[in-house]
Design a protein around this motif. Structure first.
Motif, PDB file in Angstrom:
ATOM      1  N   ASN A  98      39.830 -18.848  23.642  1.00 52.43           N
ATOM      2  CA  ASN A  98      38.570 -19.404  22.872  1.00 52.43           C
ATOM      3  C   ASN A  98      37.571 -18.861  23.589  1.00 52.43           C
ATOM      4  O   ASN A  98      36.599 -18.727  23.183  1.00 52.43           O
ATOM      5  CB  ASN A  98      38.758 -20.908  22.714  1.00 52.43           C
ATOM      6  CG  ASN A  98      39.463 -21.147  21.757  1.00 52.43           C
ATOM      7  OD1 ASN A  98      40.552 -20.543  21.315  1.00 52.43           O
ATOM      8  ND2 ASN A  98      39.599 -22.456  21.381  1.00 52.43           N
ATOM      9  N   VAL A  99      37.506 -18.610  25.008  1.00 53.51           N
ATOM     10  CA  VAL A  99      36.583 -18.464  25.814  1.00 53.51           C
ATOM     11  C   VAL A  99      36.945 -17.628  27.016  1.00 53.51           C
ATOM     12  O   VAL A  99      37.465 -17.478  28.092  1.00 53.51           O
ATOM     13  CB  VAL A  99      35.923 -19.642  26.613  1.00 53.51           C
ATOM     14  CG1 VAL A  99      34.762 -19.136  27.368  1.00 53.51           C
ATOM     15  CG2 VAL A  99      35.796 -20.800  25.782  1.00 53.51           C
ATOM     16  N   PRO A 100      37.409 -16.153  26.505  1.00 53.59           N
ATOM     17  CA  PRO A 100      38.007 -15.293  27.495  1.00 53.59           C
ATOM     18  C   PRO A 100      37.196 -14.779  28.552  1.00 53.59           C
ATOM     19  O   PRO A 100      37.012 -13.578  28.607  1.00 53.59           O
ATOM     20  CB  PRO A 100      38.741 -14.176  26.540  1.00 53.59           C
ATOM     21  CG  PRO A 100      37.721 -14.271  25.407  1.00 53.59           C
ATOM     22  CD  PRO A 100      37.020 -15.647  25.244  1.00 53.59           C
ATOM     23  N   HIS A 101      37.010 -15.657  29.635  1.00 51.98           N
ATOM     24  CA  HIS A 101      35.914 -14.891  30.652  1.00 51.98           C
ATOM     25  C   HIS A 101      36.289 -15.636  31.916  1.00 51.98           C
ATOM     26  O   HIS A 101      36.544 -16.807  31.897  1.00 51.98           O
ATOM     27  CB  HIS A 101      34.330 -15.581  30.074  1.00 51.98           C
ATOM     28  CG  HIS A 101      33.860 -15.024  28.906  1.00 51.98           C
ATOM     29  ND1 HIS A 101      33.948 -13.557  28.698  1.00 51.98           N
ATOM     30  CD2 HIS A 101      33.463 -15.728  27.996  1.00 51.98           C
ATOM     31  CE1 HIS A 101      33.268 -13.591  27.544  1.00 51.98           C
ATOM     32  NE2 HIS A 101      33.028 -15.048  27.016  1.00 51.98           N
ATOM     33  N   LYS A 102      36.681 -14.791  32.593  1.00 55.84           N
ATOM     34  CA  LYS A 102      37.284 -15.337  34.086  1.00 55.84           C
ATOM     35  C   LYS A 102      36.399 -15.276  35.362  1.00 55.84           C
ATOM     36  O   LYS A 102      36.982 -15.636  36.296  1.00 55.84           O
ATOM     37  CB  LYS A 102      38.424 -14.526  34.243  1.00 55.84           C
ATOM     38  CG  LYS A 102      39.763 -14.427  33.591  1.00 55.84           C
ATOM     39  CD  LYS A 102      40.682 -13.696  34.041  1.00 55.84           C
ATOM     40  CE  LYS A 102      42.055 -13.627  33.018  1.00 55.84           C
ATOM     41  NZ  LYS A 102      43.188 -12.649  33.510  1.00 55.84           N
ATOM     42  N   THR A 103      35.190 -14.900  34.960  1.00 51.83           N
ATOM     43  CA  THR A 103      34.131 -14.899  35.995  1.00 51.83           C
ATOM     44  C   THR A 103      34.127 -16.088  36.985  1.00 51.83           C
ATOM     45  O   THR A 103      34.077 -15.988  38.376  1.00 51.83           O
ATOM     46  CB  THR A 103      32.746 -14.500  35.617  1.00 51.83           C
ATOM     47  OG1 THR A 103      32.925 -13.204  34.755  1.00 51.83           O
ATOM     48  CG2 THR A 103      31.796 -14.357  36.550  1.00 51.83           C
ATOM     49  N   LEU A 104      34.037 -17.215  36.349  1.00 48.21           N
ATOM     50  CA  LEU A 104      33.658 -18.425  37.021  1.00 48.21           C
ATOM     51  C   LEU A 104      35.032 -18.820  37.867  1.00 48.21           C
ATOM     52  O   LEU A 104      34.837 -19.420  39.102  1.00 48.21           O
ATOM     53  CB  LEU A 104      33.325 -19.581  36.145  1.00 48.21           C
ATOM     54  CG  LEU A 104      31.949 -19.598  35.624  1.00 48.21           C
ATOM     55  CD1 LEU A 104      31.818 -20.882  34.718  1.00 48.21           C
ATOM     56  CD2 LEU A 104      30.812 -19.733  36.756  1.00 48.21           C
ATOM     57  N   GLU A 186      29.064 -16.339  33.782  1.00 47.83           N
ATOM     58  CA  GLU A 186      29.303 -16.168  32.505  1.00 47.83           C
ATOM     59  C   GLU A 186      29.939 -17.584  31.766  1.00 47.83           C
ATOM     60  O   GLU A 186      30.797 -18.328  32.011  1.00 47.83           O
ATOM     61  CB  GLU A 186      30.510 -15.256  32.193  1.00 47.83           C
ATOM     62  CG  GLU A 186      30.595 -14.347  30.758  1.00 47.83           C
ATOM     63  CD  GLU A 186      31.332 -12.961  30.872  1.00 47.83           C
ATOM     64  OE1 GLU A 186      31.130 -12.167  30.256  1.00 47.83           O
ATOM     65  OE2 GLU A 186      32.049 -12.975  31.924  1.00 47.83           O
ATOM     66  N   ALA A 187      29.454 -17.941  30.589  1.00 44.53           N
ATOM     67  CA  ALA A 187      30.098 -19.041  29.735  1.00 44.53           C
ATOM     68  C   ALA A 187      29.951 -20.378  30.273  1.00 44.53           C
ATOM     69  O   ALA A 187      30.844 -21.178  29.867  1.00 44.53           O
ATOM     70  CB  ALA A 187      31.292 -18.543  29.214  1.00 44.53           C
TER      71      ALA A 187
END
Length: 557
Positions: A98-104, A186-187
């Motif tokens: 659903n939120v494919p962002h790993k930056t954090l 991100e996000a």
């Protein structure tokens, strides 16, 4: 999705609304946007913002596209999108798809914000200033602030990260409006909403915050990187505007405790010392009393009235023009001090004292008892409450799962006095009450008086949130309000953008307008059904129920 199957009758006008042989009533088909727009936020587009001035965070504020630059297509969900986990599990787990962002997970790895574990993100409840968890941090605050009294109900968290503070304050029945900019982290706001926590994309920049004066019982900054000592105190003055008399402000992190922490922060000792000196001076000007400073946490309390507050008297400081205190939409922030209630008004709230929550929810709001909202009397307030309980009973008859917990993030697009949110109030859900900027009456202050949260917005523009962040969207006479103000499809496409796959829409309006809405909604991959008013078929106001069908990037055509 079993929502529409629970709706047990259709309006007598429905044969007109669904006449497929009438070319004027056939659906207008909207195509899918390209997959690169999966996380599209129209008024916080990063490519556009990077071309703007960086002074006072101007480039991170709202900058909406012109009509030529708008997308007239449907924003797709990412491949593998799933229904979010139900609350309270969603507080701690979010599906990676659903939120494919790993930056954090990389940038904040040592700060316990979020961890990536297989096909989910896990949120341990940590933060930059509370690595041991939000619960322990809140316990520290509770030693100073009376969280259990019911008087701290609405909070503002500036630069909120993934909104763990707001997530854990919910256990104490405190509803937090969290905001953070759309930036390199991100996000952040997307994660917050996916967790089922109230949040919007926002920043303290050059324009006022989209909230009324005296809205919040508490405001908080935990290493939020806002230059409180800069701009002649303008940002603290804006916090003061939205903080109710007697409310609390918490500053956690630099420059507090600079004497012992400057080395860890890798900041010059003299710079931090000067920053705190300026903050203390501004707080004194605002007549905030520091009630605690322990470690890296300082707490101030705003006075409840103008007694012994010479700094707020004309001549000692520039006094804000009170008639503009709630006129905030795109209005420039000012270096001025808001007025406090008169000295004799000992409760600090004009018109009467706020009651503890939950009594506050249905008590007479001070803004109404004081006559601050022209045309709204105590009698009409009670009548509105009764009406919305009646409407909610009808909604529950037609949609059997409306109070089951299936809908966590709810939005009321034309909130009025907050009657819909009050009628649906439950620990299973929360409501973002939107008061349109073109509404005849500015009622958002009343909504905050009731212990609810909300925001000003113009629905001719995009809302400050990521796609797929609301489970249920409600609108009462919304399209009548915006008739001839902007295109109907602009509003409907924005609703589709922020609505989750298999999310539900409930619209109340005049039958003629809803027929037009239904024509467009049927071409937006929504399943729709129109119903008579609960008082019978002769009432011209009808209700349109819709469910957004599940589809993702690979289904796009």
């Amino acid at each position: 999705m079993g929502v529409l199957s629970n709706l047990n009758y259709e309006t007598h006008h429905d044969s007109v609304a669904t006449n497929k042989d009438n070319p004027h009533l056939k659906p207008i088909i909207f195509k899918s946007c390209d997959k690169r727009f999966t996380d599209y936020t129209p008024c916080q587009d990063r490519k556009r913002s990077m071309k703007l001035s960086r002074a006072n965070m101007f480039y991170r504020e709202r900058h909406c596209p012109s009509e030529r630059g708008r997308l007239y297509c449907l924003i797709p969900a990412p491949k593998g999108y799933v229904t979010p986990f139900p609350w309270p599990k969603s507080r701690d787990y979010v599906a990676f798809a659903n939120v494919p962002h790993k930056t954090l997970t990389i940038e904040k790895a040592v700060q316990n914000w979020v961890q990536y574990e297989g096909d989910v993100f896990r949120f341990p409840g940590g933060g930059t200033q509370f690595p041991q968890g939000a619960d322990k941090y809140i316990d520290q605050l509770a030693s100073v602030i009376p969280f259990d009294s019911g008087m701290i109900r609405t909070a503002l968290d500036t630069g909120c990260g993934v909104a763990s503070l707001g997530a854990y304050l919910l256990k104490r029945n405190i509803l937090t409006m969290s905001f953070a900019p759309r930036d390199s982290h991100e996000a952040q706001v997307q994660f917050a909403l996916e967790r089922g926590v109230p949040a919007v994309i926002g920043v303290l920049g050059t324009i006022r915050l989209p909230y009324p004066s005296g809205a919040f019982d508490m405001a908080h900054c935990s290493r939020c990187l806002i230059p409180w000592d800069g701009n002649d105190g303008m940002y603290l003055m804006e916090v003061d505007r939205v903080l109710r008399p007697g409310g609390y402000w918490i500053l956690s992190g630099p420059p507090i405790s600079w004497k012992t922490s400057y080395k860890d922060w890798n900041r010059p000792k003299e710079e931090l010392q000067e920053a705190q000196r300026k903050i203390e001076k501004i707080a004194q000007l605002l007549c905030w009393d520091k009630i605690s400073e322990k470690g890296e946490i300082a707490v101030w309390r705003k006075r409840i009235n103008g007694n012994s507050c010479p700094a707020r008297k004309v001549g000692s400081a520039t006094i804000c023009q009170s008639q503009y205190s709630d006129d905030v939409w795109y209005r420039k922030m000012e270096v001025c001090v808001s007025t406090l209630p008169a000295e004799y008004d000992s409760d600090g709230v004009v018109g009467g004292e706020l009651k503890p929550f939950p009594d506050r929810l249905n008590a007479i709001p001070p803004r109404i008892s004081s006559g601050a909202v022209p045309g709204i009397s105590v009698e009409s307030y009670y009548k509105d409450n009764k009406l919305w309980k009646k409407h909610m009973d009808a909604y529950k008859r037609y949609n059997k799962i409306i109070d089951s917990g299936r809908y966590r993030n709810i939005m009321d697009m034309n909130a009025g006095l907050g009657g819909f949110a009050a009628a649906i109030e439950s620990s299973k859900s929360w409501v973002m009450n939107v008061v349109p900027t073109i509404a005849e009456k500015s009622t958002l202050g009343v909504i905050y008086n009731r212990g609810l949260i909300g925001i000003y917005h113009d629905w001719c523009e995009g809302f400050s949130t990521y796609p797929r962040t609301y489970d249920l969207i409600h609108g009462n006479d919304l399209f009548s309000l915006y008739n001839d103000k902007c295109k109907m499809e602009d509003i409907l496409l924005e609703m589709d953008r922020i609505l989750r796959p298999e999310g539900t829409v409930i619209l109340r309006d005049d039958v003629g307008i809803l027929i037009k809405v239904k024509r467009m909604a049927d071409g937006m991959r929504w399943n729709t059904r129109m119903m008579d008013h609960e008082d019978g078929p002769l009432v011209p106001q009808k209700t349109l129920y819709a469910v957004k069908r599940y589809w993702v990037v690979e289904d796009a055509t």
